[in-house]
Design an enzyme around this catalytic site. Structure first.
Site, short mmCIF file in Angstrom:
data_model
loop_
_atom_site.label_atom_id
_atom_site.label_comp_id
_atom_site.label_asym_id
_atom_site.label_seq_id
_atom_site.Cartn_x
_atom_site.Cartn_y
_atom_site.Cartn_z
N CYS A 34 0.83 -1.21 0.00
CA CYS A 34 0.00 0.00 0.00
C CYS A 34 0.85 1.25 0.00
CB CYS A 34 -0.94 0.03 1.21
SG CYS A 34 -0.10 0.42 2.76
N ALA A 71 -18.97 6.15 -11.38
CA ALA A 71 -20.22 5.38 -11.45
C ALA A 71 -20.20 4.44 -12.65
CB ALA A 71 -21.42 6.32 -11.53
N GLN A 93 3.61 -18.25 2.46
CA GLN A 93 4.21 -18.42 3.79
C GLN A 93 4.82 -19.82 3.93
OE1 GLN A 93 0.22 -16.66 5.44
NE2 GLN A 93 1.59 -16.82 7.16
N ARG A 105 -4.08 -15.15 11.29
CA ARG A 105 -3.37 -14.58 12.45
C ARG A 105 -4.09 -14.83 13.78
NH1 ARG A 105 -1.47 -8.44 11.67
NH2 ARG A 105 0.52 -8.56 12.76
N GLY A 137 2.60 -18.91 13.04
CA GLY A 137 2.65 -19.26 14.46
C GLY A 137 3.58 -18.36 15.26
N SER A 138 3.81 -17.14 14.76
CA SER A 138 4.66 -16.14 15.46
C SER A 138 6.09 -16.61 15.66
CB SER A 138 4.07 -15.76 16.83
OG SER A 138 2.77 -15.28 16.69
N MET A 139 6.53 -17.63 14.91
CA MET A 139 7.86 -18.17 15.23
C MET A 139 8.88 -17.97 14.11
SD MET A 139 7.03 -22.22 14.95
CE MET A 139 6.59 -22.94 13.38
N LEU A 159 6.04 -12.00 18.38
CA LEU A 159 4.90 -11.12 18.66
C LEU A 159 4.00 -10.87 17.44
CD1 LEU A 159 6.78 -8.46 20.82
CD2 LEU A 159 5.42 -10.37 21.63
N GLU A 191 1.40 -12.40 16.20
CA GLU A 191 -0.06 -12.61 16.27
C GLU A 191 -0.69 -12.09 17.56
OE1 GLU A 191 -0.94 -16.88 14.60
OE2 GLU A 191 0.93 -16.87 15.74
#
Length: 1323
Positions: free
Chosen positions: A107, A258, A769, A914, A1081-1083, A1260, A1262
């Site tokens: 973005c 439109a 992932q 997540r 899994g935040s790992m 950290l 999730e």
């Protein structure tokens, strides 16, 4: 020049309808994300010269909607034109990157363009202008706070917290610390002194040849001819009228907001377009004593500026209509659409959801029309808005201008609206209302009410208004008005968009708001003009407790403080660990030079793939007829299940539907063609004949009825639950529904599959992932060994779990197509297809039975969970295991049983997201805690404190843990957020306000990282040292925006004791690091960090003899000497994985390596009349142990919190009873924008020890997600206050998400009662 790899829409019907495909091939910075102008990723700046004013006008637009032909004579600036790492980056790009305003980066170019365009118009903007400029840009990663902060560095007085950099926190003036040793906290995530100064005079000049063109007195009509369409730009007004006579059916195109979406999403076709853009006669403001006439060509942004000027010039009583319009213009769409859409276009297209037309009608506006026959005026009234034939434009007429009369003294005009989110969202109901009184009285002379979004057009309540004329403006009139308007405006039970009861309630709730506003206005008027002769009984004021109902929630610029541990002053200066290091790709993100899969240049002979998906939830396929599709130009082939050389059904996942379909959105076949436009066109021509099958199971309840499950029950238990229920004071039972969530990663699923010339090799570039999974599925589908398949991932534009298992299935689909055609396949899912096919978070049904004592101590709990898994296994069994393992959250309940099963339904398979079940499951725990508190007359926080783990204990699954960091986060959260004082203040506020209520909630969290199976926690790395001393690091983790590669460079820098600048990390691929586990899994940093550390330590050990010989040498010298001594400068590193296990037969095991603790306090204000809510403040305390990179970690926490807050409040997936997903894009599915985030947002990283992980850090990625539920429970608290005041039952179920509909209908009052009574009456 067309942009071949960007979906080649250049030959599509209506191909003139998007700038995106025409951007030059090498300019890939502008991103394509939603295609409907709803996300801002494709924002560019358009500049035009106005020969009348001799000024240059810069404005932002979304490239996906701007017709290429409309840009004749304009200068277009893309992100590449702002700055580049190859030449010089612009301060906007630098600051967005250095303020950590970018994570995945997809973005970022759009964000840069929005802020840059603002600066071109306002070099010293106000914080409000920054927030407004970003309102049309979505970001799914950051939570917006750092993006706004980067913009605020350009404000006249820098609006960043003044205490930053002092090392002290302005929230915590006393030197207090909860740790034994004093730890210095830092609040400075970046250094403003590093920013290059911003010099507005250095911007590129407007091309002089465009000025010459604009001032050319001999301009001619401009015509563009396509294969099927013609675009004509008239030279003057007469030319326009001539064209309109010749082509009466041709639409007039100005902003294309439109017509564009109708062509793109509804297959509308027009052979001729007329575009009078820039026609001087349509651009003017003419002010008279009676009112103002505004040219039809004015954009809504120009209308906004014109009205602001008029309001500043005129006395207040004349400007009531303008004020009402300005209020709605602030939240109408985003800045880009407001700069594209025009007043004339908006008025004449008459959308049923229009925010402006009801106000214009209520303000008695008229439309000035013109044709070759001459001019005429028509009233912008109910007949016009309801599209009555006699009130319509003639086909040859065009709108010249709109006249808006001034309001008068005894005339009140108001605009009211409520939407799913405050800005950039269609209203669920809006209204324009006005009343004129007989002078000096409160007798109604003329009343007008217009409602939007309650029918196929804007609706006028004309009968009601007629019947009320002559009545006094009092409570009896209001009561009759409500009844009359409900009778007049009928919304059928099966109305499009649903929410019938809610919308009917809003009709009268908004009327009540208008009634109060007018009462207040009358009272104020008499007070200010009576000069002591005022009779207080003539126009009595509204009760003080009702006053807050008058105002909408203000839009404030968010601010906050981020606190983290300072780096040890004795740490070597070049060691980056612990420092808030900028994301390694951040500058490339902001310049648009970071390469995503669709930015890879076209490959010779490549084909584009379009999908054909099932339209039935459960049916037999009788026939697939591809003949018509194959006959179309450019079509290479249609691929079906027959073309899969290997397994088409692998581990229960089906690549191409065969014989039957099991959900709406299942891939039946794909079409490969030379352009995406051709592929898409052909996909529409594939004819499939179905025969419906029974049963069709959509909901969890239906699955339970049919006993339809994906796997066996999972259970954990401690104590004796049945026995305990016999010895408690009270027992409560309840049900909680938690709905699903769409990932809405900004980059949709994108795959480039390239078949190689030899040995059946296949190369795939994709954002994923889990590369090993993709490799496995492609190998199975093609029936070849995995060593022939190479997967490459440079970065993904957001993932959030949605790119764990789904890219494997889509990778197999595209590989089969590449294999069959023998040509490279570019497969990019459009946003609508992505949302339909890939599904998201599992909806959950939780049932609880809780036994507790009157003092709030919970003795027994029996919990049952069911999740909606969809039609194939995917990750559902694992998600359920995680829900069951984590379901106790932070509370010790001695007798506890938890069971769960995933349901099999005919919906697309839900997948990882997540938090992996935790954000849904723990809502149930927090809900029963809140219910217990209500029964015991305690606050939820007291019951949480009573039942929270206090000392080293075992979880229900018998794993030992120490809750000390949990207690610290909880205690600090309550104290530092001033919870008690603010709770009292909220209670005081609630006493004084009947229609608005405030609520607070604090939620504790015991979260887990990693997997219960050791081998899933393993990781490997490969580190090369080259002879110049530079280092190349590879590892198995994927960069999704979470800063994984950045942390890995920090690890390598510390371990090798060299600066970060020596280290490069290029991509993740299966040829360098095989068999990598998923980045989930935040790992990611935990396990890959250990692997990189291991590799670096091996290399460091090999270099030791060389260093000992020459201790004063440089790194480069050591490397050179090592090579000369034949020392291997390359090695793999390996981490065996955290030792975890879980025995489900016994219901016990050390399932997780460690726990992450946290607490979050949120305060909201709720409007009981509409259901809208405003998040006032959030404080998060997260146990980060030792943060390797506080900027990255705080970014993850804030981003996850905002994503969680969206999940629990405004994000709502809607399905038909037949299993068809309705919400397929940003128009129908609302993720948070910059206006939804807390006005004050504070995050603190709490120190603790975690020796098991690298550098004592914690994962950290999730954990912050669930903390968003503090907003849900704060809303619950506010709604409970409203219900108490209205004498309603104590306990009630507030499901998730707490949408405006749910909030409003739970705040039961006389208006909801009226609607429910009416509903039972026969129509």
């Amino acid at each position: 020049k067309p942009h071949p790899e960007r979906s080649q829409k250049a030959e599509q019907p209506g191909s003139l309808f998007s700038l995106t495909p025409f951007l030059p091939v090498h300019l890939t910075g502008t991103k394509y994300s939603c295609g409907s102008g709803g996300c801002g990723a494709c924002t560019v700046m358009v500049s035009r010269y106005d020969p009348k004013t001799k000024k240059i006008h810069h404005y932002p637009v979304t490239a996906c909607l701007v017709p290429i032909c409309s840009l004749y004579g304009a200068a277009v600036t893309t992100v590449e034109g702002v700055g580049s790492i190859k030449t010089r980056i612009h301060p906007v790009q630098e600051r967005l990157a250095k303020c950590h305003g970018t994570q995945c980066g997809f973005c970022s170019p759009g964000m840069v363009m929005s802020i840059y365009t603002l600066l071109r118009n306002h070099p010293e903007p106000t914080p409000e202008q920054i927030t407004e400029a970003l309102g049309g840009n979505l970001c799914r990663c950051t939570g917006y706070r750092p993006i706004v902060e980067s913009g605020k560095t350009f404000c006249a007085e820098s609006a960043v917290c003044q205490m930053k950099g002092s090392g002290k926190c302005c929230m915590d003036q006393e030197e207090k610390s909860f740790t034994s040793r004093q730890e210095k906290m830092c609040t400075k995530l970046y250094n403003e002194d590093e920013f290059q100064p911003f010099d507005p005079s250095q911007e590129p000049i407007f091309p002089p040849e465009l000025i010459r063109m604009a001032e050319d007195p001999n301009k001619r009509r401009l015509t563009f001819r396509g294969k099927r369409t013609t675009w004509i730009t008239p030279v003057n007004l007469n030319d326009l009228l001539e064209l309109k006579t010749n082509f009466p059916e041709a639409p007039i195109i100005m902003g294309n907001t439109a017509v564009g979406p109708s062509i793109k999403f509804r297959d509308e076709f027009h052979p001729v377009f007329i575009s009078p853009l820039g026609l001087q006669e349509l651009y003017f403001v003419d002010s008279t004593d009676d009112g103002v006439t505004i040219g039809a060509g004015y954009s809504l942004a120009q209308l906004n500026d014109a009205l602001h000027f008029i309001v500043s010039e005129q006395p207040k009583e004349k400007t009531k209509t303008y004020h009402a319009l300005l209020k709605h213009l602030r939240t109408l769409a985003g800045a880009q659409i407001r700069n594209m859409a025009t007043l004339g276009g908006h008025v004449v297209s008459r959308p049923n959801f229009s925010d402006l037309n009801p106000i214009l009608a209520a303000g008695n506006a008229t439309i000035n029309l013109i044709s070759k026959e001459g001019k005429r005026q028509i009233p912008l009234d109910g007949r016009f808005l309801e599209k009555s034939p006699e009130a319509n434009l003639k086909s040859e007429e065009t709108v010249l201008s709109v006249y808006i009369p001034h309001s008068t003294r005894w005339h009140f005009v108001s605009g009211l609206r409520i939407a799913q989110r405050q800005e950039n969202a269609f209203a669920m109901v809006n209204a324009g209302m006005s009343v004129k009184f007989e002078d000096g009285t409160d007798t109604i002379k003329e009343l007008q009410m217009f409602y939007g979004s309650v029918g196929p057009t804007v609706v006028s309540a004309s009968k009601t208004c007629q019947q009320l004329t002559g009545r006094y403006w009092n409570d009896q009139m209001l009561s009759d008005a409500c009844q009359l308007v409900l009778d007049e405006i009928y919304i059928p039970p099966d109305a499009e968009g649903g929410m019938v009861e809610y919308r009917r309630t809003l009709i009268i709730s908004l009327l009540f708001k208008f009634y109060l506003k007018v009462r207040r206005g009358l009272n104020k008027m008499v007070r200010t003009t009576s000069l002591g002769l005022w009779d207080p009984h003539k126009f009595p004021d509204i009760p003080e407790r009702f006053v807050s109902a008058l105002e909408d929630f203000p839009i404030e610029t968010p601010q906050g403080i981020q606190m983290f541990q300072c780096v040890d002053p004795y740490q070597p200066p070049q060691d980056p660990v612990g420092h808030p290091v900028m994301h390694q790709s951040a500058i490339k993100h902001t310049t648009g030079e970071a390469v995503f899969v669709d930015d890879i240049p076209p490959i010779s002979q490549e084909l584009f793939l379009a999908v054909v998906t099932s339209t039935r939830a459960h049916a037999k396929i009788i026939l697939i007829d591809t003949s018509e599709a194959l006959a179309l130009p450019g079509v290479a082939d249609v691929i079906t299940a027959e073309d899969v050389p290997g397994d088409n059904n692998y581990q229960g996942e089906i690549f191409y539907a065969q014989n039957e379909v099991i959900c709406v959105g299942q891939i039946v076949c794909t079409v490969a063609a030379d352009t995406y436009a051709h592929a898409k066109e052909a996909a529409k021509k594939v004819r499939i004949v179905y025969e419906d099958l029974e049963p069709r199971i959509i909901t969890i309840e239906q699955a339970l009825e049919h006993n339809s499950f994906l796997s066996a029950e999972k259970k954990i238990e401690q104590g004796n639950v049945e026995q305990a229920f016999k010895h408690v004071d009270q027992i409560i039972e309840g049900e909680v529904h938690v709905e699903g969530q769409e990932h809405f990663y900004m980059e949709t699923q994108t795959i480039l599959a390239i078949p190689q010339e030899e040995d059946k090799e296949m190369v795939l570039h994709l954002g994923t992932q889990f590369q090993t999974h993709v490799q496995e599925y492609v190998a199975a589908a093609l029936n070849i060994p995995r060593n022939r398949i190479a997967c490459h991932t440079k970065r993904a534009g957001g993932a959030f779990g949605g790119k764990v298992s789904k890219p494997a299935l889509l990778g197999a689909v595209s590989a089969v197509a590449a294999n069959k055609t023998g040509r490279p396949i570019r497969f990019i899912l459009e946003r609508g297809d992505d949302m339909l096919i890939t599904a998201g978070r599992h909806p959950l049904l939780g049932k609880y039975k809780i036994g507790f004592m009157n003092n709030g101590v919970i003795k027994a709990a029996d919990i049952e969970y069911y999740i909606n898994g969809g039609c194939t296994p995917d990750e559902s069994e694992l998600v359920m295991e995680f829900i069951v393992l984590r379901c106790e959250n932070a509370y010790y309940i001695p007798n506890f049983r938890c069971r769960g099963r995933p349901c099999k339904t005919n919906l697309p398979s839900n997948t990882a997201f997540r938090g992996f079940g935790f954000p849904q499951g723990i809502v149930v725990s927090e809900a029963y805690i809140t219910a217990v508190a209500s029964q015991c007359n305690l606050t939820p926080e007291q019951v949480k404190e009573i039942n929270m783990y206090k000392r080293t204990s075992r979880t229900v699954h018998k794993q030992i843990f120490n809750p000390e960091p949990l207690r610290r986060c909880w205690k600090e959260c309550l104290e530092k957020s001033s919870f008690s004082a603010r709770k009292l203040a909220a209670e005081e506020f609630n006493k004084k306000n009947y229609w608005k209520k405030r609520g607070l909630a604090v939620v504790p969290m015991k979260f887990t990282v990693g997997m219960p199976t050791t081998f899933y926690n393993q990781a490997a790395a490969l580190v090369h040292i080259y002879l110049d001393g530079s280092v190349l690091v590879s590892h198995g983790g994927c960069e999704l925006g979470q800063g994984l590669h950045t942390k890995m460079i920090q690890v390598a820098s510390r371990e090798l004791n060299i600066p970060e600048s020596y280290i490069h990390l290029s991509e993740t691929n299966t040829t360098t690091v095989p068999n990598a586990t998923f980045t989930a899994g935040s790992m990611g940093a935990d396990i890959n960090g250990k692997a990189v550390q291991n590799a670096c330590q091996i290399l460091k050990a090999r270099l030791q003899p060389v260093i000992r010989k020459n201790p004063k040498g440089t790194w480069e010298e050591w490397i050179s000497e090592a090579y000369e001594e034949s020392i291997n400068l390359s090695t793999t590193g390996y981490f065996k994985g955290y030792q975890t296990n879980m025995d489900w037969k016994k219901g016990e095991g050390d399932a997780f390596p460690y726990f992450v603790y946290g607490a979050s306090c949120s305060e909201v204000e709720v409007d009981c009349l509409t259901g809208a809510h405003k998040l006032l403040r959030t404080d998060i305390f997260m146990d980060a142990a030792f943060s390797i990179n506080p900027a990255v970690d705080i970014g993850q926490i804030e981003g996850a919190f905002v994503q969680g807050m969206g999940f629990y409040t405004i994000e709502e997936l809607k399905y038909s009873p037949e299993g068809v997903l309705y919400s397929r894009g940003p128009d129908d599915y609302k993720i948070p924008t910059v206006t939804e985030i807390p006005e004050e947002f504070n995050v603190t990283l709490v120190r603790s020890q975690n020796p098991i992980a690298i550098y004592s850090s914690k994962g950290l990625g999730e954990a912050g997600m669930f903390l968003g539920s503090s907003v849900l429970f704060a809303i619950y608290d506010a709604v409970a206050a409203a219900r108490r005041e209205r004498g309603l039952t104590k306990t009630f179920t507030l499901s998730s998400p707490a949408t405006p509909e749910l909030i409003r209908m739970t705040c039961v009052d006389q208006f909801t009662d009226m609607v429910r009574v009416v509903r039972r009456a026969p129509y």
